[in-house]
Scaffold this active site. Structure first.
Site, PDB file in Angstrom:
ATOM      1  N   GLY A  59       1.121  -1.187  -0.056  1.00  0.00           N
ATOM      2  CA  GLY A  59       0.083  -0.128   0.082  1.00  0.00           C
ATOM      3  C   GLY A  59       0.597   0.927   0.129  1.00  0.00           C
ATOM      4  O   GLY A  59       2.131   1.523   0.454  1.00  0.00           O
ATOM      5  N   CYS A  86       5.302  -5.998   2.187  1.00  0.00           N
ATOM      6  CA  CYS A  86       6.057  -5.052   1.867  1.00  0.00           C
ATOM      7  C   CYS A  86       4.823  -3.980   3.109  1.00  0.00           C
ATOM      8  O   CYS A  86       5.124  -4.441   3.796  1.00  0.00           O
ATOM      9  CB  CYS A  86       5.230  -4.327   0.479  1.00  0.00           C
ATOM     10  SG  CYS A  86       6.135  -2.801   0.012  1.00  0.00           S
ATOM     11  N   TYR A  87       4.070  -3.184   2.831  1.00  0.00           N
ATOM     12  CA  TYR A  87       3.105  -2.741   3.839  1.00  0.00           C
ATOM     13  C   TYR A  87       2.500  -3.514   4.671  1.00  0.00           C
ATOM     14  O   TYR A  87       2.403  -3.293   6.235  1.00  0.00           O
ATOM     15  CB  TYR A  87       1.989  -1.695   2.842  1.00  0.00           C
ATOM     16  CG  TYR A  87       1.119  -0.671   4.054  1.00  0.00           C
ATOM     17  CD1 TYR A  87       1.721   0.394   4.789  1.00  0.00           C
ATOM     18  CD2 TYR A  87      -0.247  -1.871   4.509  1.00  0.00           C
ATOM     19  CE1 TYR A  87       0.638   0.726   5.415  1.00  0.00           C
ATOM     20  CE2 TYR A  87      -0.601  -0.525   5.709  1.00  0.00           C
ATOM     21  CZ  TYR A  87      -0.332   0.461   6.116  1.00  0.00           C
ATOM     22  OH  TYR A  87      -1.520   0.760   7.030  1.00  0.00           O
ATOM     23  N   HIS A 173       8.035  -7.324  -3.581  1.00  0.00           N
ATOM     24  CA  HIS A 173       7.059  -7.582  -4.384  1.00  0.00           C
ATOM     25  C   HIS A 173       7.016  -8.839  -5.181  1.00  0.00           C
ATOM     26  O   HIS A 173       7.080  -9.494  -5.932  1.00  0.00           O
ATOM     27  CB  HIS A 173       6.345  -6.730  -5.435  1.00  0.00           C
ATOM     28  CG  HIS A 173       5.942  -5.335  -4.549  1.00  0.00           C
ATOM     29  ND1 HIS A 173       4.786  -5.823  -4.062  1.00  0.00           N
ATOM     30  CD2 HIS A 173       6.850  -4.194  -3.664  1.00  0.00           C
ATOM     31  CE1 HIS A 173       4.376  -4.293  -3.517  1.00  0.00           C
ATOM     32  NE2 HIS A 173       5.809  -3.841  -3.317  1.00  0.00           N
ATOM     33  N   GLU A 175       4.928 -10.295  -6.335  1.00  0.00           N
ATOM     34  CA  GLU A 175       3.442 -11.121  -7.614  1.00  0.00           C
ATOM     35  C   GLU A 175       4.425 -10.197  -8.578  1.00  0.00           C
ATOM     36  O   GLU A 175       3.830 -10.528 -10.035  1.00  0.00           O
ATOM     37  CB  GLU A 175       2.697 -10.582  -6.772  1.00  0.00           C
ATOM     38  CG  GLU A 175       2.565  -8.693  -6.571  1.00  0.00           C
ATOM     39  CD  GLU A 175       2.997  -8.336  -4.578  1.00  0.00           C
ATOM     40  OE1 GLU A 175       2.526  -6.800  -4.997  1.00  0.00           O
ATOM     41  OE2 GLU A 175       3.618  -9.122  -4.866  1.00  0.00           O
ATOM     42  N   ASP A 231     -14.783 -13.379 -24.879  1.00  0.00           N
ATOM     43  CA  ASP A 231     -16.032 -13.023 -23.688  1.00  0.00           C
ATOM     44  C   ASP A 231     -16.611 -13.689 -23.289  1.00  0.00           C
ATOM     45  O   ASP A 231     -17.827 -14.559 -23.155  1.00  0.00           O
ATOM     46  CB  ASP A 231     -15.673 -11.919 -23.377  1.00  0.00           C
ATOM     47  CG  ASP A 231     -13.519 -11.362 -22.743  1.00  0.00           C
ATOM     48  OD1 ASP A 231     -13.484 -12.333 -22.602  1.00  0.00           O
ATOM     49  OD2 ASP A 231     -13.510 -10.533 -23.068  1.00  0.00           O
ATOM     50  N   LYS A 379      -8.588 -13.033 -17.615  1.00  0.00           N
ATOM     51  CA  LYS A 379      -8.582 -13.027 -19.536  1.00  0.00           C
ATOM     52  C   LYS A 379      -8.011 -14.480 -20.032  1.00  0.00           C
ATOM     53  O   LYS A 379      -8.689 -15.064 -20.446  1.00  0.00           O
ATOM     54  CB  LYS A 379      -7.636 -12.136 -20.586  1.00  0.00           C
ATOM     55  CG  LYS A 379      -7.942 -12.800 -22.370  1.00  0.00           C
ATOM     56  CD  LYS A 379      -9.367 -11.920 -22.696  1.00  0.00           C
ATOM     57  CE  LYS A 379      -9.438 -10.502 -22.571  1.00  0.00           C
ATOM     58  NZ  LYS A 379     -10.649 -10.251 -23.775  1.00  0.00           N
TER      59      LYS A 379
END
Length: 523
Positions: A59, A86-87, A173, A175, A231, A379
């Site tokens: 954050g 992190c935060y 991070h 991710e 989609d 997606k």
């Protein structure tokens, strides 16, 4: 979202990080369902959800800011493994009695992770692996029961653990794609620490989605806005399997489709898939709505409004419908109402990047109830669902195409002349990337028409014509993207063909902007 699957669920408490949804995406890559919820979610609510693990996102705040966002402290008594990122790690340390201070040197970008304890969380993460840092505060004192798992040159506590209570934290991070070994760390947390099993599969989603649609719709009729993209096509197959003849597919030709696509779409669905499609030619109506309009948000709003108006009229003509089905995806929802934390109040505030006509453009008095079974999918997850339902590869691997179509690829005012120019240029782009076998290596590839004219020379004659922008990008899920380094020969061929074959164009340029800071589309 899906009760049967939530037994193997990881919940992400969102503290306003731009990467919160990316954490969810990475967890789903392990075949475990994950979802982002507000940091205000209470321990009692989490107890009801009963996730196998909890992740506290990063954050923009410092944990010592006035009214800095914080999670319910009773979360630490749930007995559920927690990973702070992190935060999220700093908040964990502060709430459990440790110390966080402003670092003498911030750490942003790539850093080498020096591993002190290679077990549990850091199993199979190589020593000195590159990790992505973005922090100005650092942990200076660990809470009782914690130990340091890894450090960097600037950060003494880059990864920490309380093995007994199954609390873990990382200052980097894992991710983001820049973090080498980040996915291995996430798999360690999901599988080995939380004890999850890979139940988030395409087959499980399809079965659960069909049950939910049948339970929600009952014997009512559903109207689907079919565009021909992956989609809406996947949604058509899913709904047809779930409710059969209760589904009516309607294709509204708003005049902003690519060359030859409307005719091909209707023929494909009716003759090959045997799913009836009602074709509505509304080109003149839509064009009239955007005449003289240059603001992109106003374009989207008007197109979205007219889209619903046409649906209302056609549904009345065909008979009453209770539900409107839409192929809304997770990134659509995120971009239409992206949220952050107000650093002064700690409240979540909307930061809208752009509205999507199937999310942000719907009027408040919409008569239809919505059916959006793909709303929580990325997606590539939709593509997998499409494959499992039997969609041909040409649709499953089709590049994303925006709902407003070419209307948002013509910058500024839309005119019939500009639409014709862009259609012809766009067709050349698609033909050449297919011919070069580059199509499936790209996330999107298209042309943009700019509302300016530049000087050129053709056949010893001075020209004053439009420029075309080529936008070719690579991406994993559309949330971030990078411009594609395609061969110069391909760009040269596309440029030569456009300039020679499309009247009104004398210049082609290449967009080399990544997302962020830009978006994939220009409007």
């Amino acid at each position: 979202m899906f009760e049967a699957l939530n037994r193997q669920m990881i919940v992400i408490l969102d503290f306003g990080s731009q990467y919160s949804e990316l954490i969810a995406r990475r967890i789903r890559e392990t075949s475990v369902y994950s979802e982002v919820v507000s940091y205000r979610t209470t321990a009692a609510q989490l107890r009801q959800i009963a996730p196998k693990g909890i992740i506290l996102s990063g954050g923009p705040n410092s944990v010592y800011d006035d009214q800095a966002p914080a999670c319910d402290p009773e979360i630490w008594e749930l007995g559920i493994p927690v990973l702070g990122v992190c935060y999220g790690m700093q908040l964990m340390v502060k709430q459990l009695g440790g110390q966080v201070e402003r670092a003498s040197r911030g750490e942003y970008g790539k850093a080498s992770l020096l591993i002190d304890d290679p077990t549990d969380l850091l199993t199979n993460v190589e020593n000195t692996a590159t990790m992505w840092m973005s922090h100005g505060d650092s942990v200076t004192q660990l809470p009782g029961g914690f130990k340091t798992l890894a450090h960097t040159t600037n950060t003494p506590c880059a990864a920490i653990a309380d093995d007994q209570r199954h609390f873990y934290g990382v200052q980097f991070h894992p991710e983001v794609v820049h973090s080498i070994g980040g996915q291995a760390l996430i798999r360690n947390f999901v599988y080995h620490i939380c004890g999850c099993e890979p139940t988030w599969t395409t087959a499980a989603f399809v079965d659960e989605a069909i049950r939910e649609v049948r339970a929600k719709v009952g014997d009512k009729r559903v109207l689907l806005a079919l565009s021909g993209g992956v989609d809406s096509s996947t949604l058509a197959f899913l709904l047809h399997q779930a409710i059969g003849d209760q589904l009516t597919c309607m294709f509204i030709d708003q005049g902003f489709m690519r060359k030859y696509e409307p005719e091909r779409l209707v023929k494909l669905f009716q003759e090959q898939f045997h799913i009836p499609v009602v074709y509505v030619n509304a080109r003149e109506r839509f064009l009239a709505q955007v005449v003289g309009i240059t603001d992109p948000e106003e374009k989207r709003r008007r197109i979205g409004h007219e889209f619903i108006q046409v649906f209302e009229e056609e549904s009345n003509r065909l008979g009453p419908f209770d539900y409107l089905a839409q192929g809304t995806l997770y990134p659509d929802v995120i971009e239409s109402a992206n949220t952050n934390i107000d650093p002064k109040t700690g409240e979540r505030v909307a930061v809208k990047i752009k509205s999507h006509h199937n999310v942000g453009g719907l009027p408040p008095n919409l008569r239809f109830k919505l059916v959006e079974p793909l709303r929580k999918l990325f997606k590539d997850e939709v593509r997998e669902v499409g494959r499992s339902l039997g969609l041909p590869d040409e649709i499953v691997r089709r590049h994303p195409f925006p709902g407003p179509g070419l209307a948002i690829r013509i910058i500024g005012e839309i005119t019939p002349e500009r639409l014709d120019i862009l259609r012809d240029a766009d067709l050349i782009v698609r033909q050449e990337i297919n011919r070069s076998e580059t199509y499936h290596q790209l996330w999107q590839a298209f042309a943009v028409l700019l509302p300016v004219r530049s000087v050129g020379v053709m056949g010893d004659q001075r020209t004053y014509a439009y420029p075309i922008v080529l936008r070719l990008v690579s991406s994993e899920d559309g949330m971030t993207a990078d411009w594609s380094r395609v061969p110069y020969e391909l760009l040269e061929t596309i440029s030569n063909r456009i300039v020679n074959e499309v009247p009104g164009v004398n210049r082609v340029v290449y967009d080399i902007t990544s997302k962020p800071p830009g978006t994939i589309e220009w409007e």
